[in-house]
Write a protein that holds these residues in place. Structure first.
Motif, mmCIF file in Angstrom:
data_model
loop_
_atom_site.group_PDB
_atom_site.id
_atom_site.type_symbol
_atom_site.label_atom_id
_atom_site.label_comp_id
_atom_site.label_asym_id
_atom_site.label_seq_id
_atom_site.Cartn_x
_atom_site.Cartn_y
_atom_site.Cartn_z
ATOM 1 N N ASN A 183 0.967 -1.310 0.078
ATOM 2 C CA ASN A 183 0.107 -0.154 -0.070
ATOM 3 C C ASN A 183 1.005 1.059 -0.060
ATOM 4 N N MET A 184 2.027 1.254 0.552
ATOM 5 C CA MET A 184 2.933 2.287 0.650
ATOM 6 C C MET A 184 3.452 2.442 -0.741
ATOM 7 N N ALA A 185 3.871 1.452 -1.587
ATOM 8 C CA ALA A 185 4.397 1.491 -2.990
ATOM 9 C C ALA A 185 3.243 2.076 -3.946
ATOM 10 N N ARG A 186 1.979 1.684 -3.489
ATOM 11 C CA ARG A 186 0.927 2.289 -4.573
ATOM 12 C C ARG A 186 0.634 3.843 -4.081
ATOM 13 N N ALA A 187 0.587 3.929 -2.900
ATOM 14 C CA ALA A 187 0.308 5.592 -2.364
ATOM 15 C C ALA A 187 1.528 6.302 -3.012
ATOM 16 N N ALA A 188 2.838 5.784 -2.715
ATOM 17 C CA ALA A 188 3.791 6.615 -3.478
ATOM 18 C C ALA A 188 3.824 6.859 -4.951
ATOM 19 N N ASP A 206 9.095 -11.272 -4.662
ATOM 20 C CA ASP A 206 7.768 -11.353 -5.005
ATOM 21 C C ASP A 206 7.098 -9.788 -5.125
ATOM 22 N N PHE A 207 7.470 -8.987 -3.849
ATOM 23 C CA PHE A 207 7.083 -7.979 -3.745
ATOM 24 C C PHE A 207 7.313 -7.030 -4.862
ATOM 25 N N ALA A 208 8.732 -6.900 -5.318
ATOM 26 C CA ALA A 208 9.199 -6.010 -6.333
ATOM 27 C C ALA A 208 8.516 -6.640 -7.739
ATOM 28 N N LYS A 209 8.402 -7.878 -7.963
ATOM 29 C CA LYS A 209 7.813 -8.152 -8.945
ATOM 30 C C LYS A 209 6.318 -7.892 -9.337
ATOM 31 N N GLU A 210 5.556 -7.956 -8.227
ATOM 32 C CA GLU A 210 3.985 -7.563 -8.173
ATOM 33 C C GLU A 210 3.893 -6.214 -8.338
ATOM 34 N N MET A 211 4.550 -5.357 -7.776
ATOM 35 C CA MET A 211 4.670 -3.775 -7.551
ATOM 36 C C MET A 211 5.091 -3.287 -8.729
ATOM 37 N N SER A 212 6.028 -3.883 -9.694
ATOM 38 C CA SER A 212 6.667 -3.244 -10.759
ATOM 39 C C SER A 212 5.577 -3.698 -12.065
ATOM 40 N N GLU A 213 4.944 -4.890 -11.957
ATOM 41 C CA GLU A 213 3.664 -5.287 -12.791
ATOM 42 C C GLU A 213 2.516 -4.313 -12.455
ATOM 43 N N GLU A 214 2.321 -4.134 -11.274
ATOM 44 C CA GLU A 214 0.999 -3.389 -11.196
ATOM 45 C C GLU A 214 0.929 -1.804 -11.379
ATOM 46 N N LEU A 215 2.192 -1.236 -10.901
ATOM 47 C CA LEU A 215 2.523 0.202 -11.073
ATOM 48 C C LEU A 215 3.154 0.793 -11.876
ATOM 49 N N GLY A 216 3.916 -0.226 -12.746
ATOM 50 C CA GLY A 216 4.873 0.226 -14.003
ATOM 51 C C GLY A 216 6.266 0.763 -13.394
ATOM 52 N N VAL A 217 6.536 0.532 -12.121
ATOM 53 C CA VAL A 217 7.692 0.959 -11.334
ATOM 54 C C VAL A 217 9.094 0.177 -11.561
#
Length: 355
Positions: A183-188, A206-217
């Motif tokens: 949620n912090m990653a999404r909020a940022a 797993d966190f990095a993979k998921e957030m990269s795919e979801e947020l394009g970060v």
């Protein structure tokens, strides 16, 4: 004699207005006139609310909090000691009312019930109760199991990012990679684009993979917390809070903003006292962080007093106190306030009551 007195008392009671038909009718109306609160189960809550829903309302809540427009009692803590019939575990109760809003919220969060794992149950659970501020009647019970708590914590992380960092702070590190970190990653990302660095004892990949795919970060994995600190301009810490997660010598010499959310009770601490003492320290609510937040450890160590608090976050949001100025260390201490709970409670009721 006693029998006679008893008969007289019964006759008087029978003639009392309290036993009249009108009184009984009004009493029945008073106790049964409210409809039952609506129950929103976990699936309904999680499939309809996002951290994006919470950011604006939580920002407004911090503004109101700094202006004294929120009634926020100190959190209640119930410790459940381990025995043959209970525990171990902890229960936290928070709540608040934001002036001139139509509801207030009371939240019950149960955490650290680690024996649940043996029963294939999560170690934590929780509910939000949203109450009509006009009548005092409960409107809705939200079985959120910490989901709404994590959303409003993430939203506070977005507010801290918006007001306590500069646009040129491009690299954002995450120490601890669980639900709150997501949620912090999404909020940022809702504030601005960034490059991510992740470190955790487990789950960072797993966190990095998921957030990269979801947020394009773009994300990279750090092998140590020290490596992450050296690369990061902004650091979010969201661990269980059982141990310090960084050291002052590890921090980026160009300045860094640390947004810490792992400490919310007296037994927890993520940030060393010397880092706190060297920082521009910003609390979400000083009366709370001094008891259960990172500030508590610096006070106990004698390296800070409450006079050393630069600001509460709402004061920065309102423009009454400064955010980032130059190459400094900023620590934003997020313990979670009843104002945030009231804000996300209002959002949840407004959105889910229409379903």
């Amino acid at each position: 004699m006693f029998a006679c007195l008893a008969r007289q008392a019964i006759r008087k009671a029978g003639a009392s207005p309290l036993n009249s038909a009108g009184y009984q009718a009004s009493r029945a109306f008073a106790t049964s006139g409210f409809p039952p609160p609506r129950l929103f189960d976990y699936e309904t809550v999680t499939s309809n609310l996002t951290v994006g829903d919470a950011i604006e309302s939580v920002e407004e809540a911090f503004k109101a909090l700094a202006k004294g427009k929120v009634d926020v009692p100190m959190p209640m803590h119930i410790g459940i000691e381990e025995s043959s019939v209970a525990g171990p575990g902890d229960c936290h109760i928070k709540g608040g009312y934001i002036s001139a809003t139509p509801t207030f919220t009371v939240k019950l969060a149960c955490v650290s019930f680690y024996k649940n794992v043996e029963k294939n149950l999560p170690p934590g659970s929780g509910i939000f109760i949203v109450v009509n501020a006009i009548t005092g009647a409960p409107l809705g019970v939200f079985q959120e199991n910490r989901f709404m708590t994590d959303l409003r914590t993430g939203a506070a992380g977005a507010v801290a990012m918006k007001y306590c960092t500069n646009p040129d702070q491009e690299v954002v590190g995450f120490i601890g990679c669980g639900a709150i970190a997501k949620n912090m990653a999404r909020a940022a990302a809702a504030v601005r684009s960034y490059k991510g660095v992740a470190f955790a004892l487990e789950g960072a990949e797993d966190f990095a993979k998921e957030m990269s795919e979801e947020l394009g970060v773009p994300f990279e994995i750090a092998s140590t917390a020290k490596e992450l600190c050296g690369k990061s301009d902004v650091i979010y810490t969201q661990t269980p809070g059982g141990a310090m997660v960084l050291e002052k010598d590890w921090l980026n010499p160009k300045g860094v903003t640390i947004i810490a959310s792992g400490s919310d009770q007296p037994t927890k601490c993520e940030i060393p006292p010397d880092v706190l003492a060297a920082s521009k320290y910003i609390s979400d609510l000083t009366k709370q962080t001094s008891k259960v937040g990172e500030l508590r450890s610096a006070l106990l160590a004698g390296v800070m007093t409450e006079d050393d608090v630069h600001a509460e976050l709402g004061e920065v949001v309102n423009g009454d106190k400064s955010g980032r100025e130059g190459n400094e260390i900023i620590v934003v201490d997020l313990t979670g306030t009843g104002a945030q709970d009231a804000a996300i409670g209002q959002v949840a009721w407004d959105k889910l009551s229409q379903l």
